[in-house]
Design an enzyme around this catalytic site. Structure first.
Site, PDB file in Angstrom:
ATOM      1  N   LYS A  61     -14.895   8.493  -4.512  1.00  9.21           N
ATOM      2  CA  LYS A  61     -16.278   8.444  -3.652  1.00  9.21           C
ATOM      3  C   LYS A  61     -16.758   9.860  -4.241  1.00  9.21           C
ATOM      4  O   LYS A  61     -17.799   9.975  -4.463  1.00  9.21           O
ATOM      5  CB  LYS A  61     -15.873   8.443  -2.270  1.00  9.21           C
ATOM      6  CG  LYS A  61     -15.845   6.965  -1.619  1.00  9.21           C
ATOM      7  CD  LYS A  61     -15.118   7.361  -0.274  1.00  9.21           C
ATOM      8  CE  LYS A  61     -14.610   6.000   0.099  1.00  9.21           C
ATOM      9  NZ  LYS A  61     -13.442   6.021   1.291  1.00  9.21           N
TER      10      LYS A  61
ATOM     11  N   LYS B  91      -8.896  14.164   4.194  1.00  4.82           N
ATOM     12  CA  LYS B  91      -8.212  12.856   4.158  1.00  4.82           C
ATOM     13  C   LYS B  91      -7.143  12.799   5.392  1.00  4.82           C
ATOM     14  O   LYS B  91      -7.012  14.161   6.095  1.00  4.82           O
ATOM     15  CB  LYS B  91      -7.316  12.768   3.173  1.00  4.82           C
ATOM     16  CG  LYS B  91      -6.484  13.912   2.581  1.00  4.82           C
ATOM     17  CD  LYS B  91      -5.968  13.695   1.304  1.00  4.82           C
ATOM     18  CE  LYS B  91      -7.135  13.738   0.015  1.00  4.82           C
ATOM     19  NZ  LYS B  91      -7.131  12.296  -0.820  1.00  4.82           N
ATOM     20  N   ARG B  92      -6.229  11.978   5.652  1.00  2.58           N
ATOM     21  CA  ARG B  92      -5.416  12.083   6.615  1.00  2.58           C
ATOM     22  C   ARG B  92      -4.418  13.071   6.333  1.00  2.58           C
ATOM     23  O   ARG B  92      -3.843  13.492   5.073  1.00  2.58           O
ATOM     24  CB  ARG B  92      -4.656  10.716   6.774  1.00  2.58           C
ATOM     25  CG  ARG B  92      -3.549  10.657   7.710  1.00  2.58           C
ATOM     26  CD  ARG B  92      -3.164   9.167   7.608  1.00  2.58           C
ATOM     27  NE  ARG B  92      -2.602   8.487   6.687  1.00  2.58           N
ATOM     28  CZ  ARG B  92      -1.632   8.314   5.956  1.00  2.58           C
ATOM     29  NH1 ARG B  92      -0.611   9.131   6.647  1.00  2.58           N
ATOM     30  NH2 ARG B  92      -1.282   7.778   4.782  1.00  2.58           N
TER      31      ARG B  92
ATOM     32  N   HIS C 275       0.772  -1.182   0.059  1.00  7.53           N
ATOM     33  CA  HIS C 275       0.160  -0.024   0.036  1.00  7.53           C
ATOM     34  C   HIS C 275       0.787   1.192  -0.011  1.00  7.53           C
ATOM     35  O   HIS C 275       0.193   2.418   0.111  1.00  7.53           O
ATOM     36  CB  HIS C 275      -0.961   0.091   1.166  1.00  7.53           C
ATOM     37  CG  HIS C 275      -2.172  -0.771   0.987  1.00  7.53           C
ATOM     38  ND1 HIS C 275      -3.389  -0.444   0.259  1.00  7.53           N
ATOM     39  CD2 HIS C 275      -2.576  -2.024   1.395  1.00  7.53           C
ATOM     40  CE1 HIS C 275      -4.403  -0.954   0.360  1.00  7.53           C
ATOM     41  NE2 HIS C 275      -3.833  -2.112   1.228  1.00  7.53           N
TER      42      HIS C 275
ATOM     43  N   LYS D  39       0.392  14.519   1.045  1.00 16.22           N
ATOM     44  CA  LYS D  39      -1.047  14.889   0.570  1.00 16.22           C
ATOM     45  C   LYS D  39      -1.297  16.312   0.367  1.00 16.22           C
ATOM     46  O   LYS D  39      -2.206  16.625  -0.185  1.00 16.22           O
ATOM     47  CB  LYS D  39      -2.171  14.336   1.755  1.00 16.22           C
ATOM     48  CG  LYS D  39      -1.965  12.752   1.687  1.00 16.22           C
ATOM     49  CD  LYS D  39      -2.958  12.202   2.770  1.00 16.22           C
ATOM     50  CE  LYS D  39      -3.080  10.849   2.786  1.00 16.22           C
ATOM     51  NZ  LYS D  39      -3.244   9.933   1.768  1.00 16.22           N
TER      52      LYS D  39
ATOM     53  N   THR E 207      -8.893   6.386  -2.285  1.00 21.99           N
ATOM     54  CA  THR E 207     -10.115   6.130  -2.559  1.00 21.99           C
ATOM     55  C   THR E 207     -11.287   6.960  -2.499  1.00 21.99           C
ATOM     56  O   THR E 207     -12.558   6.939  -2.887  1.00 21.99           O
ATOM     57  CB  THR E 207     -10.852   4.716  -1.768  1.00 21.99           C
ATOM     58  OG1 THR E 207     -10.338   5.011  -0.515  1.00 21.99           O
ATOM     59  CG2 THR E 207      -9.651   3.517  -2.235  1.00 21.99           C
TER      60      THR E 207
END
Length: 807
Positions: free
Chosen positions: A655, A543-544, A355, A549, A651
């Protein structure tokens, strides 16, 4: 009791009386949830038993999906949906005077996961059950989740996430299925009947007790099992630890140590004790799970050499890699197999999903720690490494550097990803780009060694929770347009594409989106006291919180926009509501500093009369699955802006796409495949490509300070991090962020992508002005989102990795 609405209402009232001694008019929302949950759980019991009996009687090959995380969210609504009872129950409760949303709010999100890894596992369980595959989850029943996030004076504060405080109506304690897990001790070797026998003595004994949660498939699917293990003390006080320690105080110390194993998700591993606890958790899960699997297999009466024909063990990232040496230990020490046969059985049973592309996230464990805590398991890992390196020596004679790169044990560290690859028959990445980078960069020596093992399985999401359940109005519109086949065959959403320019369909879609935005706006006003404009662009990044990110890029863009408006308050600006939701790891200082920066910007923007008419910023605390279900249907713009080559898949992007949001993003992770489906016109792409990023890392040439000095708009924003002003209450408040950009040469290329990002945001503004064209793009996104259903992903895992078929 669920035959029809009137039967349900009657039975529900009777259950309130018999279970709680209350009439309907006396009940609280918590009472209603508890009774309703129990009724649903009871209703699912018969198909659950039927499924288990069918698997047993048919000798069906079963998948056991091992993961440290299962981010399952709330189950009441999702279970009712999958049982085709949701509408009836909602209506029945309303007729009894109960608001469905108030009842649903009584359920706490299960504290069993943190981010995408755990949510993927939950989506996979839903798809396996819905598609009638024999597939179960294997995890830990954490007493506390990661943490409950509170924001106090702009700072993240972590509180215990005591999600089990009010019990868990969905679980069933299976004390009769308990097994023992052992730590510490010493290995004694003896020769018996011409073979070496290994016995570990003076061990600390732990009781692993399973709590089973039914995983209810959609529309007459199977009811599979999520088995969660809880650590408990053994009751035999005379033999609780090394040397047979006993006595009251020793028992209390032992009991506290045992409870800690299943107490917290991801204990802080910055110190030795926390790292040891993480290792304990991982082995506890692996040992309990594998023992349980072997016990179930034994009931088939088949020889253990046939285990790979009946069992597939899948490890979700490296955390459960100890299933490999633990299965070897049980086969050799308990069942009497020789090494070669045990290795053949193990390596044909276990498959592995990688991952991450981040080197720091590829787990390693100190040799000394593993050898002390798990002496026999360490011996097996050492032997695996010895035999593996001997094979490499034959394969690559005279190439010690290559062997050192591939070795499982190197530099007094056990490299878990190497063990996972060596001991499994399949290694998959989770997006096309991710898998190619694994093969060409991160795991290139292993790909050269075992090219046949590597494959791609792009992540997916369950469209049932992320559309049918969380966006019922949009689901209804889709049914009206193309029927219901898409619910079980999500690629049927492609039938929406001809409606892309249909004015009536667009108008209905726009009304639904606005309704969802109004609902989120009410929530924001209630929780944050911030009024937002539902006609503005709802621009969302949830998100985290992590450097790669790039929430920092987003908030610096907001700071720049603030500067632009202040410079010219009369300038035309398309109104925006920028929404953040993110948790930072408790020990990740830079991420927590970014949260504080976001809150300083929130205060500056929302309190400025010139700016707040055109721009609002919101940070929604304690981001969770249930909060995502509220946010995602309301989003216009999905921020997927990670540094190219860093995000394995994502993911959240899927969504948002499914709910008609447009994506602004880099060509990273699954964004690449989204772009292949949608083309340039239906996404807003920007930034460096993965190969450019890799070139900078490999060859150098990136100079953040030179960009800073050459670009006045960038230097202005960067300087505002450390100079008193609208975003910085005290000098040097964000010096850590400033230094990460300039002194540490901007590891994630925030400054390098800044102008490209601004250009993409300008394109968003231009596109949103033409609402008809925007809605056409939204329809195109929804129509292609079925490609990313976890149903499709699970079909590929089943046929290409696990070798199973639907029942």
């Amino acid at each position: 009791m669920f035959n029809d609405k009137e039967s349900f209402k009657q039975h529900f009232k009777e259950q309130l009386v018999s279970r709680l001694g209350k009439a309907v008019e006396e009940a609280t929302p918590g009472d209603v949830y508890k009774v309703l949950g129990s009724m649903v759980r009871e209703h699912a019991g018969r198909p659950w038993a039927t499924t288990n009996r069918m698997y047993r009687e048919t000798g069906q090959k079963q998948v056991y999906y091992f993961s440290l995380e299962f981010l399952i969210g709330r189950l009441l609504g999702n279970n009712l949906l999958n049982l085709d009872l949701l509408d009836m129950v909602r209506t029945g409760l309303a007729e009894l005077g109960w608001d469905w949303e108030a009842v649903e709010e009584q359920e706490t999100d299960a504290g069993l996961g943190n981010g995408g890894l755990g949510r993927l596992a939950a989506c996979f369980l839903d798809s396996m059950a819905s598609l009638r595959y024999a597939g179960h989850g294997c995890g830990i029943r954490y007493k506390y989740g990661l943490f409950e996030q509170k924001i106090i004076d702009g700072h993240q504060v972590e509180l215990p996430d005591n999600w089990l405080q009010r019990g868990n109506v969905w679980e069933e304690r299976r004390a009769d299925k308990a097994v023992e897990v052992h730590f510490w001790g010493r290995v004694e070797i003896a020769e018996e009947a011409g073979r070496l026998v290994f016995r570990t003595v003076d061990q600390e004994r732990i009781r692993a007790v399973p709590y089973d949660v039914p995983v209810i498939g959609y529309s007459e699917g199977s009811v599979n099992t999520l088995r969660l293990w809880s650590a408990e003390s053994v009751t035999d006080m005379s033999r609780i630890g090394p040397g047979g320690q006993h006595g009251y105080h020793q028992y209390l110390d032992y009991n506290r140590s045992v409870e800690s194993i299943s107490e917290f998700l991801y204990p802080d591993d910055s110190a030795y004790e926390g790292k040891l606890l993480r290792l304990k958790q991982q082995y506890f899960l692996c040992s309990a799970g594998i023992q349980s699997i072997l016990r179930t297999f034994a009931k088939l009466g088949r020889p253990y050499r046939e285990l790979p024909d009946y069992v597939a063990v899948h490890i979700n990232d490296t955390h459960p890699t100890l299933v490999i040496p633990e299965l070897m230990r049980l086969l050799i020490d308990e069942l009497g197999f020789g090494w070669e046969e045990a290795w053949d059985i193990t390596s044909r049973t276990v498959s592995y999903t990688n991952h991450t592309l981040l080197s720091e996230a590829l787990e390693q464990w100190p040799v000394g720690m593993v050898r002390e805590l798990l002496p026999r398991v360490y011996m097996i890992i050492e032997e695996i490494n010895k035999r593996f390196c001997a094979m490499l020596l034959d394969r690559y004679p005279g190439d010690p550097e290559r062997i050192a790169r591939l070795a499982i044990i190197e530099g007094e560290q056990i490299r878990m990803a190497h063990l996972a690859i060596a001991g499994s028959y399949s290694v998959n990445g989770v997006a096309a780009l991710h898998t190619e980078l694994l093969k060409s960069q991160v795991m290139a020596p292993f790909y050269q060694l075992y090219p046949e093992r590597f494959n791609n399985k792009t992540n997916g999401i369950t469209h049932r929770r992320w559309l049918l359940y969380c966006n019922p109005a949009l689901s209804g519109l889709i049914v009206e347009a193309i029927g219901t086949d898409w619910m079980l065959s999500p690629r049927q959403l492609r039938l929406l594409e001809p409606l892309q320019h249909d004015a009536s369909f667009q108008e209905k879609l726009q009304e639904i989106k606005r309704h969802n935005k109004l609902r989120l706006a009410d929530y924001i006003l209630d929780k944050q006291g911030i009024a937002v404009d539902p006609d503005s662009i709802f621009d969302v990044q949830v998100k985290r919180l992590h450097g790669y990110k790039r929430q920092l890029l987003n908030i610096m863009r907001v700071m720049h926009l603030y500067n632009m408006i202040k410079d010219d308050p009369t300038a035309e600006v398309v109104p925006r509501t920028v929404i953040f939701g993110a948790k930072a790891a408790p020990g990740y200082y830079l991420a927590k500093n970014i949260i504080k920066l976001i809150h300083n910007v929130v205060e500056a923007v929302n309190s400025d009369p010139d700016v707040s008419k055109k721009l609002r910023i919101v940070f929604l605390e304690n981001y969770s699955v249930s909060l995502a279900e509220r946010i995602i249907p309301a989003a216009d713009l999905s921020e997927q802006i990670s540094t190219a080559g860093k995000e394995a898949s994502g993911t959240g992007n899927m969504k948002f796409m499914l709910n008609g949001a447009l994506t602004i993003g880099t060509l990273d992770g699954a964004n690449v495949e989204m772009h292949e489906l949608l083309g340039d016109d239906n996404m807003f792409l920007f930034g460096l490509r993965a190969e450019q990023v890799l070139s900078y890392y490999r060859d150098g040439g990136y100079a953040a300070r030179e960009i800073y000095e050459r670009m006045p708009d960038i230097s202005r924003v960067v300087d505002q991090l450390v100079q008193p002003g609208p975003f910085c209450a005290q000098e040097q408040e964000f010096i850590a962020i400033y230094q990460s950009l300039l002194d540490h040469n901007d590891e994630f290329f925030v400054l390098g992508d800044f102008h490209s990002y601004l250009a993409a945001q300008a394109a968003v503004d231009h596109a949103y002005v033409d609402l008809s064209a925007w809605m056409a793009r939204a329809v195109k996104n929804i129509a292609h989102a079925g490609h990313f259903s976890s149903d499709a992903t699970i079909h590929r895992y089943a046929s290409e990795i696990w070798g199973i078929s639907p029942i």
